[in-house]
Every structure is written in structure tokens, then in C-alpha cells.
Write a protein that holds these residues in place. Structure first.
Motif, PDB file in Angstrom:
ATOM      1  N   VAL A  75      58.365  76.349  68.825  1.00  0.00           N
ATOM      2  CA  VAL A  75      57.303  76.754  69.579  1.00  0.00           C
ATOM      3  C   VAL A  75      56.048  76.166  69.267  1.00  0.00           C
ATOM      4  O   VAL A  75      54.874  76.024  69.950  1.00  0.00           O
ATOM      5  CB  VAL A  75      57.154  78.205  69.291  1.00  0.00           C
ATOM      6  N   GLN A  76      55.811  75.644  68.095  1.00  0.00           N
ATOM      7  CA  GLN A  76      54.861  74.880  67.445  1.00  0.00           C
ATOM      8  C   GLN A  76      54.509  73.531  68.032  1.00  0.00           C
ATOM      9  O   GLN A  76      53.743  72.711  67.970  1.00  0.00           O
ATOM     10  CB  GLN A  76      54.690  74.522  65.925  1.00  0.00           C
ATOM     11  N   GLY A  77      55.606  72.905  68.768  1.00  0.00           N
ATOM     12  CA  GLY A  77      55.522  71.674  69.406  1.00  0.00           C
ATOM     13  C   GLY A  77      56.150  70.918  68.108  1.00  0.00           C
ATOM     14  O   GLY A  77      55.833  69.505  68.196  1.00  0.00           O
ATOM     15  N   GLU A  78      56.815  71.366  67.049  1.00  0.00           N
ATOM     16  CA  GLU A  78      56.988  70.365  65.915  1.00  0.00           C
ATOM     17  C   GLU A  78      58.640  70.014  66.065  1.00  0.00           C
ATOM     18  O   GLU A  78      59.423  70.881  66.518  1.00  0.00           O
ATOM     19  CB  GLU A  78      56.566  70.865  64.813  1.00  0.00           C
ATOM     20  N   THR A  79      58.836  68.709  65.616  1.00  0.00           N
ATOM     21  CA  THR A  79      60.489  68.569  65.911  1.00  0.00           C
ATOM     22  C   THR A  79      61.116  69.453  64.705  1.00  0.00           C
ATOM     23  O   THR A  79      60.533  69.327  63.473  1.00  0.00           O
ATOM     24  CB  THR A  79      60.371  66.876  65.343  1.00  0.00           C
ATOM     25  N   GLN A  80      62.141  69.931  65.033  1.00  0.00           N
ATOM     26  CA  GLN A  80      62.732  70.699  63.851  1.00  0.00           C
ATOM     27  C   GLN A  80      63.752  69.879  63.182  1.00  0.00           C
ATOM     28  O   GLN A  80      64.356  69.022  63.560  1.00  0.00           O
ATOM     29  CB  GLN A  80      63.594  71.801  64.332  1.00  0.00           C
ATOM     30  N   LYS A  81      63.726  70.298  61.736  1.00  0.00           N
ATOM     31  CA  LYS A  81      64.698  69.684  60.871  1.00  0.00           C
ATOM     32  C   LYS A  81      65.867  70.582  60.760  1.00  0.00           C
ATOM     33  O   LYS A  81      65.769  71.743  61.320  1.00  0.00           O
ATOM     34  CB  LYS A  81      64.022  69.607  59.403  1.00  0.00           C
ATOM     35  N   LYS A  82      66.957  69.879  60.474  1.00  0.00           N
ATOM     36  CA  LYS A  82      68.157  70.733  60.532  1.00  0.00           C
ATOM     37  C   LYS A  82      67.984  72.113  59.471  1.00  0.00           C
ATOM     38  O   LYS A  82      68.517  73.247  59.591  1.00  0.00           O
ATOM     39  CB  LYS A  82      69.587  69.961  59.772  1.00  0.00           C
TER      40      LYS A  82
END
Ligand code: P6P
Length: 313
Positions: free
Chosen positions: A53-60
Motif C-alpha cells: 500500500v506504500q507503493g514499495e516493492t515487497q520483499k519475500k
């Protein structure tokens, strides 16, 4: 110091249901610490292929840590709802009479995961006043927090806990995977000339802080450290003193860090350890949140150094 574990310490004089919430946070973090320690061997590195939701690429590890926290906290009948950096909205559990809300960043500093730098889980426990536990239930000032803290996954795995007006530290015994009390009361040293800041941001800060910080650094009176993982930088500050600066910027007047599950829990730890935290001239713990994922500029630590840096001018 005689060895006392987290559960026995909480049992001494903490309200039983609040103790159960803190113990469940700690248990979730022990699970996360196993994944962190395993690194590539635990299949926890790399990107998850999604954006939060932050527009950040999620890490595993962001996703795995979030699922671990949700499962563990969702099973505690004293928790009415949780709010996570990785969830668009609060997750309610249909428990209108449950007394607590927990907001958390399941894995802060995730850009450091793949390069083996200290990262952490940050949490904030708020009172639930009954009724529907949606996003609005979390919009309480940080002074309402009943407990807060972080678990840092570094050379040691440490739980830094703000509870009952104190900040104290437990260290995970790797042999038994239990948190043992190692610092009964953290009091932040004064007079440490250490500025925790990302110098590349100095020129972009929308406040007089940048000139004051530049003068201190160029004048050679102060030193600078920046891990780029909030839990690591705050842990250093709580033990050694100094300040942590991530104020608003010209292009981002509300800065980067999130109020509910990063700045508020850290601000309570710092306040209990003798420091202070500000967004501009406002005390962070007094800010009335407007939205769940609200960002604020954040300047925290040694009150005298914050004044020298014109944070509180
Ligand atoms: P920058 C990590 O992504 C984080 O949210 C905090 O843990 C950390 O203090 C900050 O961002 C680092 O930001 O702009 O220096 O990369």
C-alpha cells in the motif's frame, strides 16, 4: 544479574492480557528471527513480486513476517484488530470487547535484508475502546500507547520494550530461544555528539535543521552514522546517545517514516529513556493521527542536541 525471561518478568507485575500480547509479539519475532538468520538458506531473500500500500516493492521476508505476525496476533483473544504496514486497512477479528489494538511494521528496513544488515520488527499496543475495530480505532495519539517496542535482528536478536514508564531490553538466548532480561532500564546518555542522518537528504530538508547539522558536521564537533535501518540506528542511539533525524523534505514535507507503527512506538521508547521526539515543533506522542499509514518528519533523541540542531527552536 540473575537470569529472568520475558514471561516471568511480565508475570511479576504486568496485566495478564497485556503480557499475553507482548509474549505473542515476541514469539512471532522468534519465528521471524529464524528466517532472517537462515537468509538465502531459508528462501527468505529477494523480492516477492508485489507492491504494498506504500507503493514499495515487497520483499519475500516482508510478506512472510507479516503473515507470521497476523497469525500469531490474530489468535490472541485480547486483540480486537491489527494494523500492518503491509495491509491496506486494519484487520478486525470480530471481538468488540477485546481490550487491545496492535499496529506493527513486520519487517522494517527490508532494503537491507539481502545484504545482511540489521533489520527489525516494530510494534505498538493501543487500547481498544469497544465497538468496531476498523482503521479509525487506531487513530489515537502515541501517548495512548500501553506498550511499544521493536525486535532487532542483528548480531544479537534483541527486544527493546517500552512498558510502565520504562524502556528495557531483553536479549534472545539462541540456545533456548527465550528472551532474557539484560538491561533493566535503558537511560540514553546525554552529550553524545552523534548525528544519525542520511547526509544525502541534508540538502533536501525543508527545515533549518539541515544548516545546523551541516555546521556541526563541517565544524568537526559532531560525527555522523546512518545504517539506513531505523531499528539499527535507534538501537545505537538508545545505548550511546545522539539523535536520529528524518525530517520533512522539500519534496516530501511529511518525510518518509510512518506515524502509527514506526514513529510512535520509537518515540515512546525514547521518551522512557529520557529523550524526546518531534515532527517540526510538535511532540510526536501528541500528534492526533488522521490516516492509518500517515507519514511524518521525525527528529528524535537527546533533547539538548535536538535544540542545538534547531529542531525545537
Ligand atoms: P533512506 C527503511 O526503508 C526505512 O523505512 C527506515 O528503516 C530507515 O531509517 C529509512 O527508511 C532509511 O531511509 O532514505 O536513508 O533509505
Amino acid at each position: 544479574m540473575s537470569r529472568i525471561n520475558l514471561g516471568d518478568w511480565l508475570a511479576k507485575d504486568s496485566e495478564a492480557r497485556l503480557a499475553s500480547v507482548i509474549l505473542d509479539v515476541a514469539s512471532a519475532c522468534v519465528e521471524i528471527s529464524r528466517l532472517v538468520r537462515g537468509g538465502a538458506l531459508s528462501g527468505a531473500l529477494g523480492e516477492a513480486g508485489a507492491v504494498n500500500v506504500q507503493g514499495e516493492t515487497q520483499k519475500k521476508l516482508d510478506v512472510l513476517s507479516n503473515e507470521i505476525c497476523k497469525a500469531r496476533l490474530g489468535a490472541n483473544a485480547a486483540i480486537a484488530a491489527i494494523a500492518s504496514e503491509e495491509e491496506d486497512h486494519a484487520v478486525g477479528f470480530e471481538r468488540p470487547d477485546a481490550p487491545f489494538l496492535v499496529a506493527f511494521d513486520p519487517l522494517d528496513g527490508s532494503s537491507n535484508i539481502d545484504v545482511n544488515v540489521t533489520i527489525g520488527t516494530i510494534f505498538s499496543v493501543l487500547p481498544h475502546r469497544g465497538g468496531e475495530a476498523g482503521d479509525d480505532a487506531f487513530l489515537q495519539p502515541g501517548r495512548n500507547q500501553l506498550a511499544s517496542g521493536y525486535v532487532s535482528y542483528g548480531p544479537q536478536t534483541c527486544l527493546m520494550l517500552a512498558l510502565g514508564g520504562k524502556t528495557l531490553q531483553f536479549t534472545l538466548d539462541p540456545a533456548t530461544e527465550t528472551f532474557i532480561l539484560t538491561h533493566e532500564r535503558i537511560v540514553m546518555p546525554g552529550g553524545t555528539p552523534m548525528i544519525g542522518a542520511n547526509l544525502s537528504n541534508l540538502a533536501r530538508w525543508a527545515t533549518p535543521i539541515s544548516e545546523a547539522a551541516r555546521a556541526c558536521l563541517d565544524g568537526g564537533t559532531h560525527n555522523q552514522r546512518w545504517v539506513g535501518s531505523m531499528v539499527a540506528d535507534i538501537h545505537r542511539m538508545l545505548h550511546q546517545g545522539g539523535v536520529f533525524l528524518y525530517p520533512g523534505q522539500v519534496d516530501k514535507p511529511n518525510g518518509k517514516l510512518r506515524l502509527l507503527y514506526e514513529c510512535n512506538p520509537i518515540a515512546l521508547l525514547v521518551a522512557n529513556a529520557g529523550g524526546a521526539s518531534f515532527f517540526g515543533a510538535r511532540r510526536v506522542l501528541e500528534i492526533e493521527p488522521e490516516t492509518l499509514h500517515q507519514r511524518i518528519g521525525f527528529a528524535s533523541g537527546d533533547p539538548e542536541l535536538l535544540t542545538l540542531l534547531r529542531v525545537t527552536a
